[in-house]
Design a protein around this motif. Structure first.
Motif, PDB file in Angstrom:
ATOM      1  N   TRP A  72      56.043  56.127 -56.304  1.00 59.94           N
ATOM      2  CA  TRP A  72      56.631  55.864 -55.294  1.00 59.94           C
ATOM      3  C   TRP A  72      56.907  54.319 -55.157  1.00 59.94           C
ATOM      4  CZ3 TRP A  72      56.985  52.560 -51.037  1.00 59.94           C
ATOM      5  CH2 TRP A  72      57.840  53.020 -50.262  1.00 59.94           C
ATOM      6  N   LEU A  73      56.085  53.378 -55.771  1.00 63.24           N
ATOM      7  CA  LEU A  73      56.046  52.115 -55.877  1.00 63.24           C
ATOM      8  C   LEU A  73      57.192  51.856 -56.930  1.00 63.24           C
ATOM      9  CD1 LEU A  73      52.892  50.388 -55.167  1.00 63.24           C
ATOM     10  CD2 LEU A  73      55.071  50.206 -54.014  1.00 63.24           C
ATOM     11  N   ALA A  74      57.061  52.819 -58.101  1.00 57.29           N
ATOM     12  CA  ALA A  74      58.047  52.443 -59.201  1.00 57.29           C
ATOM     13  C   ALA A  74      59.434  52.527 -58.797  1.00 57.29           C
ATOM     14  CB  ALA A  74      57.554  53.425 -60.459  1.00 57.29           C
ATOM     15  N   GLU A  75      59.790  53.367 -57.883  1.00 54.67           N
ATOM     16  CA  GLU A  75      60.795  53.811 -57.404  1.00 54.67           C
ATOM     17  C   GLU A  75      61.371  52.678 -56.384  1.00 54.67           C
ATOM     18  OE1 GLU A  75      63.868  57.448 -55.618  1.00 54.67           O
ATOM     19  OE2 GLU A  75      61.864  57.661 -56.563  1.00 54.67           O
ATOM     20  N   HIS A  76      60.468  52.425 -55.349  1.00 58.64           N
ATOM     21  CA  HIS A  76      60.874  51.638 -54.208  1.00 58.64           C
ATOM     22  C   HIS A  76      60.249  50.285 -54.098  1.00 58.64           C
ATOM     23  CE1 HIS A  76      62.672  55.503 -52.666  1.00 58.64           C
ATOM     24  NE2 HIS A  76      61.484  56.091 -52.886  1.00 58.64           N
ATOM     25  N   GLY A  77      59.294  49.899 -54.955  1.00 52.70           N
ATOM     26  CA  GLY A  77      58.458  48.621 -54.745  1.00 52.70           C
ATOM     27  C   GLY A  77      59.159  47.373 -54.671  1.00 52.70           C
ATOM     28  N   ALA A  78      60.230  47.297 -55.262  1.00 57.39           N
ATOM     29  CA  ALA A  78      61.028  46.164 -55.517  1.00 57.39           C
ATOM     30  C   ALA A  78      61.653  45.798 -54.216  1.00 57.39           C
ATOM     31  CB  ALA A  78      62.349  46.185 -56.669  1.00 57.39           C
ATOM     32  N   GLY A  79      62.002  46.828 -53.334  1.00 59.11           N
ATOM     33  CA  GLY A  79      62.446  46.272 -51.940  1.00 59.11           C
ATOM     34  C   GLY A  79      61.426  45.703 -51.053  1.00 59.11           C
ATOM     35  N   TYR A  80      60.321  45.706 -51.427  1.00 57.62           N
ATOM     36  CA  TYR A  80      59.211  45.135 -50.769  1.00 57.62           C
ATOM     37  C   TYR A  80      58.435  43.852 -51.644  1.00 57.62           C
ATOM     38  CZ  TYR A  80      59.175  49.554 -48.133  1.00 57.62           C
ATOM     39  OH  TYR A  80      59.444  50.633 -47.669  1.00 57.62           O
ATOM     40  N   GLY A  81      59.256  43.655 -52.724  1.00 57.82           N
ATOM     41  CA  GLY A  81      58.807  42.536 -53.524  1.00 57.82           C
ATOM     42  C   GLY A  81      57.580  43.026 -54.503  1.00 57.82           C
ATOM     43  N   LEU A  82      57.285  44.344 -54.499  1.00 55.38           N
ATOM     44  CA  LEU A  82      55.950  44.769 -55.519  1.00 55.38           C
ATOM     45  C   LEU A  82      56.559  45.365 -56.663  1.00 55.38           C
ATOM     46  CD1 LEU A  82      54.276  46.641 -52.504  1.00 55.38           C
ATOM     47  CD2 LEU A  82      53.754  44.304 -53.433  1.00 55.38           C
ATOM     48  N   CYS A  83      56.118  44.621 -57.671  1.00 52.72           N
ATOM     49  CA  CYS A  83      56.581  44.889 -59.130  1.00 52.72           C
ATOM     50  C   CYS A  83      55.561  45.428 -60.048  1.00 52.72           C
ATOM     51  CB  CYS A  83      57.259  43.878 -59.670  1.00 52.72           C
ATOM     52  SG  CYS A  83      58.772  43.205 -58.683  1.00 52.72           S
ATOM     53  N   GLN A  84      55.625  46.438 -60.889  1.00 52.45           N
ATOM     54  CA  GLN A  84      54.724  46.712 -61.914  1.00 52.45           C
ATOM     55  C   GLN A  84      54.969  45.596 -63.021  1.00 52.45           C
ATOM     56  OE1 GLN A  84      55.131  50.793 -63.689  1.00 52.45           O
ATOM     57  NE2 GLN A  84      54.185  50.157 -65.563  1.00 52.45           N
ATOM     58  N   ILE A  85      53.991  44.923 -63.549  1.00 54.13           N
ATOM     59  CA  ILE A  85      54.031  43.926 -64.259  1.00 54.13           C
ATOM     60  C   ILE A  85      54.141  44.315 -66.050  1.00 54.13           C
ATOM     61  CG2 ILE A  85      53.226  41.748 -65.052  1.00 54.13           C
ATOM     62  CD1 ILE A  85      54.690  41.928 -62.308  1.00 54.13           C
ATOM     63  N   TYR A  86      53.194  45.272 -66.185  1.00 47.28           N
ATOM     64  CA  TYR A  86      52.913  45.662 -67.598  1.00 47.28           C
ATOM     65  C   TYR A  86      52.996  47.062 -67.822  1.00 47.28           C
ATOM     66  CZ  TYR A  86      50.266  41.285 -66.936  1.00 47.28           C
ATOM     67  OH  TYR A  86      49.767  40.122 -66.668  1.00 47.28           O
ATOM     68  N   ARG A  87      53.885  47.483 -68.940  1.00 53.51           N
ATOM     69  CA  ARG A  87      54.385  49.014 -69.211  1.00 53.51           C
ATOM     70  C   ARG A  87      52.908  49.663 -69.694  1.00 53.51           C
ATOM     71  NH1 ARG A  87      58.573  46.803 -71.865  1.00 53.51           N
ATOM     72  NH2 ARG A  87      57.536  46.809 -73.650  1.00 53.51           N
ATOM     73  N   ASN A  88      51.996  49.175 -70.010  1.00 58.37           N
ATOM     74  CA  ASN A  88      50.727  49.767 -70.257  1.00 58.37           C
ATOM     75  C   ASN A  88      49.888  50.055 -68.834  1.00 58.37           C
ATOM     76  OD1 ASN A  88      49.978  47.248 -70.138  1.00 58.37           O
ATOM     77  ND2 ASN A  88      48.016  47.743 -71.433  1.00 58.37           N
ATOM     78  N   GLU A  89      50.091  49.378 -67.998  1.00 56.06           N
ATOM     79  CA  GLU A  89      49.528  49.583 -66.655  1.00 56.06           C
ATOM     80  C   GLU A  89      50.196  49.867 -65.379  1.00 56.06           C
ATOM     81  OE1 GLU A  89      46.989  46.171 -65.971  1.00 56.06           O
ATOM     82  OE2 GLU A  89      45.806  46.070 -68.059  1.00 56.06           O
ATOM     83  N   PRO A  90      50.572  50.971 -65.367  1.00 59.79           N
ATOM     84  CA  PRO A  90      51.531  51.632 -64.257  1.00 59.79           C
ATOM     85  C   PRO A  90      50.833  51.513 -62.871  1.00 59.79           C
ATOM     86  CG  PRO A  90      50.671  53.589 -65.447  1.00 59.79           C
ATOM     87  CD  PRO A  90      50.270  52.212 -66.088  1.00 59.79           C
ATOM     88  N   TRP A  91      49.612  51.223 -62.728  1.00 61.59           N
ATOM     89  CA  TRP A  91      48.789  50.938 -61.422  1.00 61.59           C
ATOM     90  C   TRP A  91      48.701  49.591 -60.922  1.00 61.59           C
ATOM     91  CZ3 TRP A  91      47.025  52.781 -66.042  1.00 61.59           C
ATOM     92  CH2 TRP A  91      46.174  51.704 -66.892  1.00 61.59           C
ATOM     93  N   HIS A  92      49.284  48.705 -61.944  1.00 61.39           N
ATOM     94  CA  HIS A  92      48.856  47.196 -61.595  1.00 61.39           C
ATOM     95  C   HIS A  92      50.421  46.700 -60.932  1.00 61.39           C
ATOM     96  CE1 HIS A  92      47.565  43.022 -62.819  1.00 61.39           C
ATOM     97  NE2 HIS A  92      48.825  42.878 -62.600  1.00 61.39           N
ATOM     98  N   TYR A  93      50.156  46.181 -59.793  1.00 63.92           N
ATOM     99  CA  TYR A  93      51.343  45.457 -58.955  1.00 63.92           C
ATOM    100  C   TYR A  93      51.168  44.136 -58.380  1.00 63.92           C
ATOM    101  CZ  TYR A  93      54.254  49.865 -59.157  1.00 63.92           C
ATOM    102  OH  TYR A  93      54.925  50.781 -59.506  1.00 63.92           O
ATOM    103  N   GLU A  94      52.153  43.313 -58.683  1.00 62.35           N
ATOM    104  CA  GLU A  94      52.263  42.009 -58.209  1.00 62.35           C
ATOM    105  C   GLU A  94      53.350  41.781 -57.096  1.00 62.35           C
ATOM    106  OE1 GLU A  94      51.713  39.015 -61.218  1.00 62.35           O
ATOM    107  OE2 GLU A  94      50.226  40.397 -62.253  1.00 62.35           O
ATOM    108  N   LEU A  95      53.250  40.708 -56.443  1.00 66.18           N
ATOM    109  CA  LEU A  95      54.576  40.381 -55.407  1.00 66.18           C
ATOM    110  C   LEU A  95      55.284  39.400 -56.183  1.00 66.18           C
ATOM    111  CD1 LEU A  95      55.512  40.998 -52.686  1.00 66.18           C
ATOM    112  CD2 LEU A  95      54.298  38.658 -51.997  1.00 66.18           C
ATOM    113  N   ARG A  96      56.405  40.105 -56.818  1.00 63.90           N
ATOM    114  CA  ARG A  96      57.213  39.262 -57.938  1.00 63.90           C
ATOM    115  C   ARG A  96      58.789  39.334 -57.788  1.00 63.90           C
ATOM    116  NH1 ARG A  96      54.615  38.426 -62.966  1.00 63.90           N
ATOM    117  NH2 ARG A  96      56.567  37.322 -63.407  1.00 63.90           N
ATOM    118  N   ALA A  97      59.184  40.321 -56.927  1.00 64.15           N
ATOM    119  CA  ALA A  97      60.504  40.770 -56.908  1.00 64.15           C
ATOM    120  C   ALA A  97      61.487  39.496 -56.265  1.00 64.15           C
ATOM    121  CB  ALA A  97      60.791  42.033 -55.966  1.00 64.15           C
ATOM    122  N   ALA A  98      62.549  39.145 -56.723  1.00 71.72           N
ATOM    123  CA  ALA A  98      63.496  38.435 -56.493  1.00 71.72           C
ATOM    124  C   ALA A  98      64.673  39.022 -55.785  1.00 71.72           C
ATOM    125  CB  ALA A  98      63.711  37.283 -57.359  1.00 71.72           C
TER     126      ALA A  98
END
Length: 153
Positions: free
Chosen positions: A108-134
Motif C-alpha cells: 500500500w505504501l509503495a503505491e500511496h506513500g509519497a502522498g504522505y511523504g513516505l518513501c521506500q529508499i532501497y530497492r533491496n529493502e521494500p520494508w524500509h521507509y523514510e520521510l523523504r517525499a517532496a
C-alpha cells in the motif's frame, strides 16, 4: 507525575512482533521522528491496514549488534553493508527510518506513500521507509545502502 519505566526488553529499540505505529509504549516507536510518526499514523489510518513496526528507532548499541550479526550472516563487512549500516550512519539510530510489515502495508505504501511523504529508499529493502517525499514525489531508489551517499559522508 511519576516517570514511567520502560520494559528492559524494549529499551534499546527491540520491538515485539505485534508493535504498530500507534504503540508509544515502546521506544522503538516513540523515539521515531515526530513528523515521520505522524505521517505513518495518518497513512495507516487512511489505509485501514495495520502497519507493524519491525524496527524503528534503535540505540547505537543495538545497531552495532545488528551489524555484527549481519557480518556473521553474510560473511563480510562489505556484504553486510548492503543490509545494515553502522550506528554512525544508520537512519534508524536518529529515528528517521522505519522497517514495516506486513507485505500488504508495504505494498500500500509503495503505491500511496509519497502522498504522505513516505518513501521506500532501497530497492533491496521494500520494508524500509523514510520521510523523504517532496512536491515532485519520492527520490529515485538506491539499489541498496552501499549506493546511498549518506552512508559515505
Amino acid at each position: 507525575m511519576a516517570a514511567t519505566s520502560v520494559d528492559p526488553r524494549w529499551a534499546d529499540g527491540a520491538l515485539p512482533e505485534d508493535a504498530t505505529v500507534f504503540d508509544d509504549e515502546y521506544p522503538g516507536v516513540a523515539n521515531l521522528d515526530p513528523a515521520l510518526l505522524r505521517a505513518l499514523r495518518e497513512a495507516a489510518t487512511d489505509a485501514g491496514i495495520a502497519f507493524y513496526v519491525n524496527s524503528g528507532w534503535r540505540s547505537p548499541k543495538r545497531q552495532n549488534q545488528l551489524l555484527r550479526d549481519a557480518v556473521a550472516q553474510y560473511g563480510s563487512k562489505e556484504e553486510a553493508a548492503r543490509w545494515v549500516a553502522t550506528a554512525k550512519r544508520s537512519r534508524h539510530v536518529v529515528g528517521d527510518a522505519v522497517d514495516l510489515g506486513p507485505p500488504d502495508a508495504t505494498s500500500w505504501l509503495a503505491e500511496h506513500g509519497a502522498g504522505y511523504g513516505l518513501c521506500q529508499i532501497y530497492r533491496n529493502e521494500p520494508w524500509h521507509y523514510e520521510l523523504r517525499a517532496a512536491d515532485h514525489g519520492c527520490p529515485a531508489m538506491y539499489a541498496d545502502p552501499t549506493h546511498d551517499p549518506r552512508m559515505h559522508q
